[in-house]
Design a protein around this motif. Structure first.
Motif, PDB file in Angstrom:
ATOM      1  N   ARG A  17      -5.636 -14.224 -19.455  1.00  0.00           N
ATOM      2  CA  ARG A  17      -5.296 -14.673 -18.105  1.00  0.00           C
ATOM      3  C   ARG A  17      -4.046 -13.973 -17.583  1.00  0.00           C
ATOM      4  N   LYS A  18      -3.101 -13.737 -18.452  1.00  0.00           N
ATOM      5  CA  LYS A  18      -1.856 -13.083 -18.038  1.00  0.00           C
ATOM      6  C   LYS A  18      -2.078 -11.599 -17.746  1.00  0.00           C
ATOM      7  N   GLY A  19      -3.173 -11.063 -18.230  1.00  0.00           N
ATOM      8  CA  GLY A  19      -3.454  -9.662 -17.983  1.00  0.00           C
ATOM      9  C   GLY A  19      -2.891  -8.783 -19.072  1.00  0.00           C
ATOM     10  N   LEU A  20      -3.141  -7.489 -18.939  1.00  0.00           N
ATOM     11  CA  LEU A  20      -2.704  -6.539 -19.946  1.00  0.00           C
ATOM     12  C   LEU A  20      -1.194  -6.417 -19.955  1.00  0.00           C
ATOM     13  N   ARG A  21      -0.687  -6.081 -21.129  1.00  0.00           N
ATOM     14  CA  ARG A  21       0.737  -5.788 -21.332  1.00  0.00           C
ATOM     15  C   ARG A  21       1.624  -6.994 -21.017  1.00  0.00           C
ATOM     16  N   GLY A  22       1.057  -8.222 -21.063  1.00  0.00           N
ATOM     17  CA  GLY A  22       1.868  -9.409 -20.906  1.00  0.00           C
ATOM     18  C   GLY A  22       2.417  -9.633 -19.510  1.00  0.00           C
ATOM     19  N   VAL A  23       1.816  -9.035 -18.496  1.00  0.00           N
ATOM     20  CA  VAL A  23       2.307  -9.205 -17.129  1.00  0.00           C
ATOM     21  C   VAL A  23       2.029 -10.626 -16.650  1.00  0.00           C
ATOM     22  N   ASP A  24       3.008 -11.256 -16.025  1.00  0.00           N
ATOM     23  CA  ASP A  24       2.805 -12.598 -15.493  1.00  0.00           C
ATOM     24  C   ASP A  24       1.757 -12.602 -14.393  1.00  0.00           C
ATOM     25  N   VAL A  25       1.055 -13.702 -14.296  1.00  0.00           N
ATOM     26  CA  VAL A  25       0.025 -13.829 -13.271  1.00  0.00           C
ATOM     27  C   VAL A  25       0.668 -13.881 -11.885  1.00  0.00           C
ATOM     28  N   ARG A  26       0.151 -13.106 -10.968  1.00  0.00           N
ATOM     29  CA  ARG A  26       0.575 -13.159  -9.571  1.00  0.00           C
ATOM     30  C   ARG A  26      -0.592 -13.671  -8.746  1.00  0.00           C
ATOM     31  N   SER A  27      -0.291 -14.135  -7.547  1.00  0.00           N
ATOM     32  CA  SER A  27      -1.365 -14.630  -6.701  1.00  0.00           C
ATOM     33  C   SER A  27      -2.241 -13.462  -6.260  1.00  0.00           C
ATOM     34  N   ALA A  28      -3.527 -13.760  -6.055  1.00  0.00           N
ATOM     35  CA  ALA A  28      -4.450 -12.724  -5.595  1.00  0.00           C
ATOM     36  C   ALA A  28      -4.009 -12.164  -4.250  1.00  0.00           C
ATOM     37  N   GLY A  29      -3.490 -13.046  -3.388  1.00  0.00           N
ATOM     38  CA  GLY A  29      -3.042 -12.587  -2.079  1.00  0.00           C
ATOM     39  C   GLY A  29      -1.894 -11.608  -2.159  1.00  0.00           C
ATOM     40  N   GLN A  30      -0.962 -11.875  -3.071  1.00  0.00           N
ATOM     41  CA  GLN A  30       0.181 -10.974  -3.223  1.00  0.00           C
ATOM     42  C   GLN A  30      -0.260  -9.619  -3.763  1.00  0.00           C
ATOM     43  N   ILE A  31      -1.091  -9.643  -4.777  1.00  0.00           N
ATOM     44  CA  ILE A  31      -1.597  -8.389  -5.335  1.00  0.00           C
ATOM     45  C   ILE A  31      -2.331  -7.594  -4.259  1.00  0.00           C
ATOM     46  N   CYS A  32      -3.196  -8.306  -3.512  1.00  0.00           N
ATOM     47  CA  CYS A  32      -3.994  -7.657  -2.479  1.00  0.00           C
ATOM     48  C   CYS A  32      -3.107  -7.016  -1.424  1.00  0.00           C
ATOM     49  N   ALA A  33      -2.147  -7.772  -0.917  1.00  0.00           N
ATOM     50  CA  ALA A  33      -1.298  -7.274   0.160  1.00  0.00           C
ATOM     51  C   ALA A  33      -0.515  -6.044  -0.268  1.00  0.00           C
ATOM     52  N   GLU A  34       0.101  -6.115  -1.454  1.00  0.00           N
ATOM     53  CA  GLU A  34       0.956  -5.023  -1.908  1.00  0.00           C
ATOM     54  C   GLU A  34       0.137  -3.786  -2.282  1.00  0.00           C
ATOM     55  N   ALA A  35      -0.989  -3.990  -2.960  1.00  0.00           N
ATOM     56  CA  ALA A  35      -1.794  -2.845  -3.388  1.00  0.00           C
ATOM     57  C   ALA A  35      -2.469  -2.173  -2.195  1.00  0.00           C
ATOM     58  N   TRP A  36      -2.968  -2.992  -1.233  1.00  0.00           N
ATOM     59  CA  TRP A  36      -3.586  -2.401  -0.049  1.00  0.00           C
ATOM     60  C   TRP A  36      -2.567  -1.631   0.783  1.00  0.00           C
ATOM     61  N   ALA A  37      -1.349  -2.144   0.865  1.00  0.00           N
ATOM     62  CA  ALA A  37      -0.307  -1.433   1.601  1.00  0.00           C
ATOM     63  C   ALA A  37      -0.039  -0.080   0.963  1.00  0.00           C
ATOM     64  N   ALA A  38       0.042  -0.051  -0.358  1.00  0.00           N
ATOM     65  CA  ALA A  38       0.261   1.220  -1.051  1.00  0.00           C
ATOM     66  C   ALA A  38      -0.916   2.167  -0.835  1.00  0.00           C
ATOM     67  N   TYR A  39      -2.124   1.628  -0.859  1.00  0.00           N
ATOM     68  CA  TYR A  39      -3.314   2.458  -0.648  1.00  0.00           C
ATOM     69  C   TYR A  39      -3.294   3.099   0.739  1.00  0.00           C
ATOM     70  N   ARG A  40      -3.029   2.283   1.758  1.00  0.00           N
ATOM     71  CA  ARG A  40      -2.999   2.815   3.119  1.00  0.00           C
ATOM     72  C   ARG A  40      -1.871   3.840   3.290  1.00  0.00           C
ATOM     73  N   ASN A  41      -0.705   3.530   2.749  1.00  0.00           N
ATOM     74  CA  ASN A  41       0.416   4.456   2.868  1.00  0.00           C
ATOM     75  C   ASN A  41       0.172   5.753   2.093  1.00  0.00           C
ATOM     76  N   GLY A  42      -0.508   5.625   0.966  1.00  0.00           N
ATOM     77  CA  GLY A  42      -0.851   6.821   0.200  1.00  0.00           C
ATOM     78  C   GLY A  42      -1.817   7.719   0.953  1.00  0.00           C
ATOM     79  N   LEU A  43      -2.815   7.107   1.589  1.00  0.00           N
ATOM     80  CA  LEU A  43      -3.758   7.892   2.394  1.00  0.00           C
ATOM     81  C   LEU A  43      -3.052   8.559   3.571  1.00  0.00           C
ATOM     82  N   ALA A  44      -2.114   7.840   4.186  1.00  0.00           N
ATOM     83  CA  ALA A  44      -1.367   8.412   5.307  1.00  0.00           C
ATOM     84  C   ALA A  44      -0.561   9.627   4.851  1.00  0.00           C
ATOM     85  N   ALA A  45       0.038   9.525   3.677  1.00  0.00           N
ATOM     86  CA  ALA A  45       0.802  10.656   3.148  1.00  0.00           C
ATOM     87  C   ALA A  45      -0.114  11.841   2.856  1.00  0.00           C
ATOM     88  N   LEU A  46      -1.306  11.564   2.374  1.00  0.00           N
ATOM     89  CA  LEU A  46      -2.275  12.648   2.140  1.00  0.00           C
ATOM     90  C   LEU A  46      -2.661  13.312   3.455  1.00  0.00           C
TER      91      LEU A  46
END
Length: 283
Positions: free
Chosen positions: A175-204
């Protein structure tokens, strides 16, 4: 032996469920590493392999194993495993065992070792050895190994021994995930990862490949292994290995584009099991 579809099996291995090391060969230097990368690219091509290409892949992987290239023994193990007869012949099982020994010598392939030592139809059946191998894989962060340990200790795995306390321990670890990372909310993961994805595409889009690579790396780190689920067929781990190899060769644009595809694919997988807007609000 038709091997084009075997990439579907690779995500079940520890090799592609754990953090991706820099692709390297212990013997032969840069020339062997480049040859190994070329073999992996051929193996992962979208269209079915010709007979000559299959032969080239097998020979390339066998050479990579001889030169102690990371993950080569694990990839070849699953190719050979898929061709096993039922019951398996002694020579084929010996070859599989040899590949496991090669992988374990590089501290890889522990999940595969656990599975091999659980095959009752072979002379290598050894539940205690399998358990030790699965624990080694789980300690290295393999979710598939954790799942087998849960089954081992809750009594659903035939060779296992029920132990509710141990079963709950591995459920908690998973449940904690790989490498002992604490569980984060799905919304937080989604928001931060999607922001990085969009910003990465913009940089490309603006041809800033160095910035794109850094941003996409951060997105992959944020998402981590939260995207993974039992029904997922995931070959993105090897894609990241290839991206790292392209970076070492100075092909930063190719590497960044691979990373963008991997992050997009993993986000799509994450959304299969979690509520995740395409345009999440920052949290």
């Amino acid at each position: 032996m038709k091997i084009a579809a075997l990439a579907l099996m690779l995500p079940l291995t520890a090799a592609f469920a754990t953090p991706d090391p820099v692709l390297a060969c212990g013997l032969g230097g840069e020339a062997e590493r480049i040859a190994y990368v070329d073999t992996l690219k051929l193996y992962q091509k979208a269209s079915p392999l010709t007979d000559d290409e299959e032969t080239a892949v097998l020979r390339g992987l066998q050479r990579a194993v001889q030169h102690r290239c990371s993950r080569a023994a694990t990839v070849l193990f699953f190719i050979k495993l898929s061709a096993l007869s039922d019951p398996p012949g002694d020579a084929a099982v010996e070859e599989l065992h040899g590949l496991i020994q090669e992988a374990n010598a590089l501290d890889e392939g522990w999940l595969e070792a656990g599975n091999l030592y659980l095959l009752k139809s072979t002379r290598y059946y050894a539940p205690d050895t399998a358990l030790a191998a699965l624990k080694r894989a789980a300690d290295k962060g393999d979710l598939n190994a954790m799942e087998l340990l849960i089954q081992w200790y809750d009594g659903t795995l035939a060779s296992g021994k029920p132990d509710p306390e141990q079963a709950e321990f591995w459920r908690s670890a998973a449940r904690k995930g790989l490498r002992g990372v604490d569980v984060r909310s799905a919304g937080q993961i989604c928001a931060e990862a999607w922001a990085a994805y969009r910003n990465g595409l913009a940089a490309l889009d603006r041809k800033d490949v160095q910035a794109a690579s850094r941003i996409l790396d951060r997105g992959l780190e944020i998402l981590g292994d939260a995207y993974f689920h039992d029904d997922l067929i995931d070959d993105t781990g090897m894609s990241l290995v290839l991206a790292q190899s392209e970076e070492k060769r100075g092909r930063l644009d190719v590497a960044a584009n691979i990373k963008s595809r991997v992050l997009g694919s993993r986000l799509a997988a994450f959304r299969e099991k979690n509520e995740c807007s395409d345009k999440p609000k920052a949290q």
